[in-house]
Design an enzyme around this catalytic site. Sequence first.
Site, PDB file in Angstrom:
ATOM      1  N   ARG A 113       0.824  -1.215   0.000  1.00 16.90           N
ATOM      2  CA  ARG A 113       0.000   0.000   0.000  1.00 16.90           C
ATOM      3  C   ARG A 113       0.856   1.263   0.000  1.00 16.90           C
ATOM      4  O   ARG A 113       0.495   2.272  -0.576  1.00 16.90           O
ATOM      5  CB  ARG A 113      -0.880   0.029   1.256  1.00 16.90           C
ATOM      6  CG  ARG A 113      -1.943  -1.038   1.216  1.00 16.90           C
ATOM      7  CD  ARG A 113      -3.213  -0.532   1.899  1.00 16.90           C
ATOM      8  NE  ARG A 113      -4.131  -1.654   2.048  1.00 16.90           N
ATOM      9  CZ  ARG A 113      -4.461  -2.166   3.218  1.00 16.90           C
ATOM     10  NH1 ARG A 113      -4.013  -1.628   4.339  1.00 16.90           N
ATOM     11  NH2 ARG A 113      -5.266  -3.206   3.286  1.00 16.90           N
ATOM     12  N   LYS A 169       1.253 -18.801   5.526  1.00 16.97           N
ATOM     13  CA  LYS A 169       0.395 -19.181   6.635  1.00 16.97           C
ATOM     14  C   LYS A 169       0.007 -17.908   7.383  1.00 16.97           C
ATOM     15  O   LYS A 169       0.765 -16.947   7.318  1.00 16.97           O
ATOM     16  CB  LYS A 169       1.101 -20.178   7.548  1.00 16.97           C
ATOM     17  CG  LYS A 169       2.016 -19.537   8.603  1.00 16.97           C
ATOM     18  CD  LYS A 169       2.399 -20.492   9.690  1.00 16.97           C
ATOM     19  CE  LYS A 169       3.009 -19.702  10.828  1.00 16.97           C
ATOM     20  NZ  LYS A 169       3.599 -20.483  11.873  1.00 16.97           N
ATOM     21  N   LYS A 221      12.533 -27.461   5.277  1.00 18.47           N
ATOM     22  CA  LYS A 221      13.744 -27.763   6.044  1.00 18.47           C
ATOM     23  C   LYS A 221      14.339 -29.084   5.580  1.00 18.47           C
ATOM     24  O   LYS A 221      13.633 -30.059   5.381  1.00 18.47           O
ATOM     25  CB  LYS A 221      13.420 -27.868   7.533  1.00 18.47           C
ATOM     26  CG  LYS A 221      13.084 -26.542   8.170  1.00 18.47           C
ATOM     27  CD  LYS A 221      12.773 -26.764   9.645  1.00 18.47           C
ATOM     28  CE  LYS A 221      12.181 -25.525  10.285  1.00 18.47           C
ATOM     29  NZ  LYS A 221      13.139 -24.429  10.415  1.00 18.47           N
ATOM     30  N   GLU A 224       9.989 -23.738  21.888  1.00 21.85           N
ATOM     31  CA  GLU A 224      10.661 -22.479  21.620  1.00 21.85           C
ATOM     32  C   GLU A 224      10.968 -21.819  22.947  1.00 21.85           C
ATOM     33  O   GLU A 224      10.176 -21.911  23.878  1.00 21.85           O
ATOM     34  CB  GLU A 224       9.759 -21.546  20.807  1.00 21.85           C
ATOM     35  CG  GLU A 224       9.485 -22.011  19.394  1.00 21.85           C
ATOM     36  CD  GLU A 224       8.517 -21.072  18.698  1.00 21.85           C
ATOM     37  OE1 GLU A 224       8.967 -20.280  17.861  1.00 21.85           O
ATOM     38  OE2 GLU A 224       7.322 -21.129  18.999  1.00 21.85           O
ATOM     39  N   ASP A 236      -1.056 -21.589  15.465  1.00 18.36           N
ATOM     40  CA  ASP A 236       0.228 -21.115  14.964  1.00 18.36           C
ATOM     41  C   ASP A 236       1.175 -22.279  14.642  1.00 18.36           C
ATOM     42  O   ASP A 236       1.925 -22.219  13.675  1.00 18.36           O
ATOM     43  CB  ASP A 236       0.874 -20.185  16.011  1.00 18.36           C
ATOM     44  CG  ASP A 236       2.106 -19.479  15.478  1.00 18.36           C
ATOM     45  OD1 ASP A 236       2.060 -19.025  14.320  1.00 18.36           O
ATOM     46  OD2 ASP A 236       3.114 -19.396  16.203  1.00 18.36           O
ATOM     47  N   HIS A 251       2.510 -27.004  11.270  1.00 21.65           N
ATOM     48  CA  HIS A 251       3.820 -27.653  11.368  1.00 21.65           C
ATOM     49  C   HIS A 251       3.755 -29.032  12.015  1.00 21.65           C
ATOM     50  O   HIS A 251       4.287 -30.007  11.490  1.00 21.65           O
ATOM     51  CB  HIS A 251       4.795 -26.785  12.164  1.00 21.65           C
ATOM     52  CG  HIS A 251       4.929 -25.393  11.636  1.00 21.65           C
ATOM     53  ND1 HIS A 251       4.870 -25.101  10.296  1.00 21.65           N
ATOM     54  CD2 HIS A 251       5.133 -24.211  12.266  1.00 21.65           C
ATOM     55  CE1 HIS A 251       5.024 -23.794  10.130  1.00 21.65           C
ATOM     56  NE2 HIS A 251       5.179 -23.236  11.304  1.00 21.65           N
TER      57      HIS A 251
END
Lengths: 507, 381
Positions: A62, A166, A200, A234, A253, A258
């Site tokens: 934008r 995603k 990966k 994580e 998420d 995943h």
Amino acid sequence: MTVTLANPLREGLRLARTPEPACLVIFGASGDLTARKLVPALYNLALQHLLPASFAVIGSARRHMSADTFRAELHDAVAEFSRTRPINEEVWATFARAIDYVPTPDDSSYDQLRQVLARVDRDIGASGNRLFYLATPPAAYEPIIRAIGAHGLRGEGGWSRVVVEKPYGHDLQSAMRLTSVVQEVFREDEVFRIDHYLGKETVQNILVLRFANSIFEPIWTRQYVDHVQITAAESIGIEERAGYYDSSGAMRDIVQNHLLQLLALVGMEPPAAFDDRSVRDEKVKVLRALRRIPQDEVGALTVRGQYGPGFIGGERVPGYRKEPGVAPESQTDTFVALKCFIDNWRWEGTPFYVRTGKRLPKRSTEIAIRFRVAPHRIFTRKASEGLEANELVIRIQPDEGISLTFGAKVPIQGLRIRSVNMDFGYGESFMVDAPDSYETLILDALRGDATLFTRRDEVEQQWAFVDPILAGWHEGRPELASYAAGMWGPEQADALIARDGRTWRRP
Amino acid sequence: MATAVTVVDEAFWGTTATSIDALERELARLRRAAVAHAMERGQTLARASVLNLVVYAEREAQARRAARTVADLALRHPSRAIVLLADRDREGVVASVQLHCHVPQSGGGQPVLYEQILARVRGDFDERVASVVIPLLVPDLPVFLWWTGTPPSDARHLDDLATLADRFIVDSADFARADLTLPEVAQLARHRMGITDLNWARLTPWRELIAQFFDVPIWRPFLGGITGIRAGFAVDMDGHDIRNSQALLVLGWLASRLGWRPVEALAPAEAGGLLFRMQRADGAAVMVRLRPRFERGLDTGDVSGVRIQARVGSDTAEFVIKRAPDQRHATATAIVSGVVRAERVVPLPALGIRELLGEELAIAGNDHVYEAALAALMALA
């Protein structure tokens, strides 16, 4: 144009097929993903001579800015985020020449984009080949796709493909609606839904480990496998993503995309070939066999948690509700643990335990296959005290590799058995820098190879599994459990697996 | 075993062992010590051997250089390296085998176990060399034989070692008269092992860049209409050291892939250059000129540029790859009907022997494209 035969000079070179000349159009070009991932990946492809001889990138967003400003911003982004540093100015200079910027603040500006595309196409001889990359927030997907259709941005004569980032929908219904919008403009085989885990190297290696070796597949069944654990831990919090994260949570998420992909790769039947159709057919089959957790069992088979204040690596960190941008009474899950089953011949009765969380003690993604104990014990209990069941662990990040534990005699007089490790590390064995997953995926999309992308029915199966759990949570079952940052999740997660007489691995 | 006359530098090559059994015992001891050392630092040390590397050298300087390369390489391809130092045909030298071994410690990062053995074989080397190597090979792992210098055409020691090897590595950059010696390399295929020429590996980025021009569908028809090839290769300032093997390999590659036949070798204009007329599959002529040029910063023999001229109907095209003066980049330019249609700068660093060997070791099979290029060159010779 003459009909083109295969290029005879290609034989024996690293890539049997390279991408044809094409224009890459990035929507959301002023955003984070473009700066951190896409353009560094493109630049690294250029460094490795993997981009086509004529290639152009057109950024769009934008914001109004000149192409020069855009190029300057990308230069700094590459200098900061590229996996190879310092930036090679000579290569960047010719690469940047092929970068343009067209602002699209409103619908009519897409006509301008069409004209620029037509000009660039003519200049570089891209024959109408176009790859559209949606790197915007998800709310912008539908208007952009409609604009691509309405303003005739698809090229003539060549191929057009679209890469969708995603999250692909936030539940089954919205995913299906997005698909129907996408399909107003693109055929399913032109749609590349990204799940960067699939790019990966180690994730691709799950298929190699299982299907290029003959010794693992015979024992990859309920007869030999006691259970499977899939962990994506994580240590970071939500960083600057509060706006997105607080409305999605760990289930949407990480688990929906995943972890279910990892589960599918571990659980799937051998495909007939390593191509997009065969591999994805098998993944869909196993996802379809994944037993749905009915709403009344959600309390027993799932755990949702949220981190409170605690310590990570000796540093004090705030709890989730104190993170900037998060509502003080937020009910968002930052930790999920699940017990699930695949209802098919191979896996009947074998539990798959899945967990993911933020602010866990360390970053680690791994799959552990825990085998059954030897059927008959010939050694005394005392001798085999330190012995555990065999375990095959596929480490995805960090320290990519595979290890197998087995029992060995301790070399002293008398008989003592202890578990030892047989370890294979990618780092030590190949010592090459693995390409970033975005390099692999962008190259594959340019070549039209969809094997590592998620198909429509895969996404739908994933949501069909996740939706009833989210519905159960919405009813308040189970309660949101809290855990201190720096711990392996709430105690309910330990209880979930302890009920079956098992424990979580410590990755 | 007879005592050695000359002293081998034990600081570099490691402890002496009196027999092969003693050497294995010593290696086991060194491995245990290395593992213990790593454990003290809280690291784990895996013995992850992926290949046996046998290096053949006739001078200690060569052997040392190879050993250093191999030690660097071990980080990528953990291996057992057996360096054979051959004091051949030295009259009056007592036949002897001297063994040394050590387990070098990698500095920093992930520690990797790597074992290096020096076998210095003196006197009537040819007959005994294989008997030294065989017991030292780690079972079930592929054997790579790296021959430093020019491989002899008919020699027992080469034949004996080649029968053990799965892959044979040479560097044709060292060949003085490549037009004569490259066909010798082709002969090695009789041992049914893969052949790797490091000089061929140096060409991989060139081949990739040339091939990329013709990945563009509208330019691919020009492949069938090539009328001329010019390639430059580096020489020393005096123009004495002519090593044209790389330039010849480029030609052999194009000729074999595109089905060209040699017609005649013409007298070139400049000393050390080569001029050929070849014939395309459709019978039209291709003029090929390989020219020596002095280029600062380039290793002797390295290709400095390739220019491909083509005509299809009334359309002409030139595809040019030229090394930049910094010798780390190249410019790839496509000119169609006199207009520059694409031009880009790509990295083209001179690859060290370590990168080359590392790249080649990653490929385990035979390189048919290389063998075909050699075959095309044999037809030229």
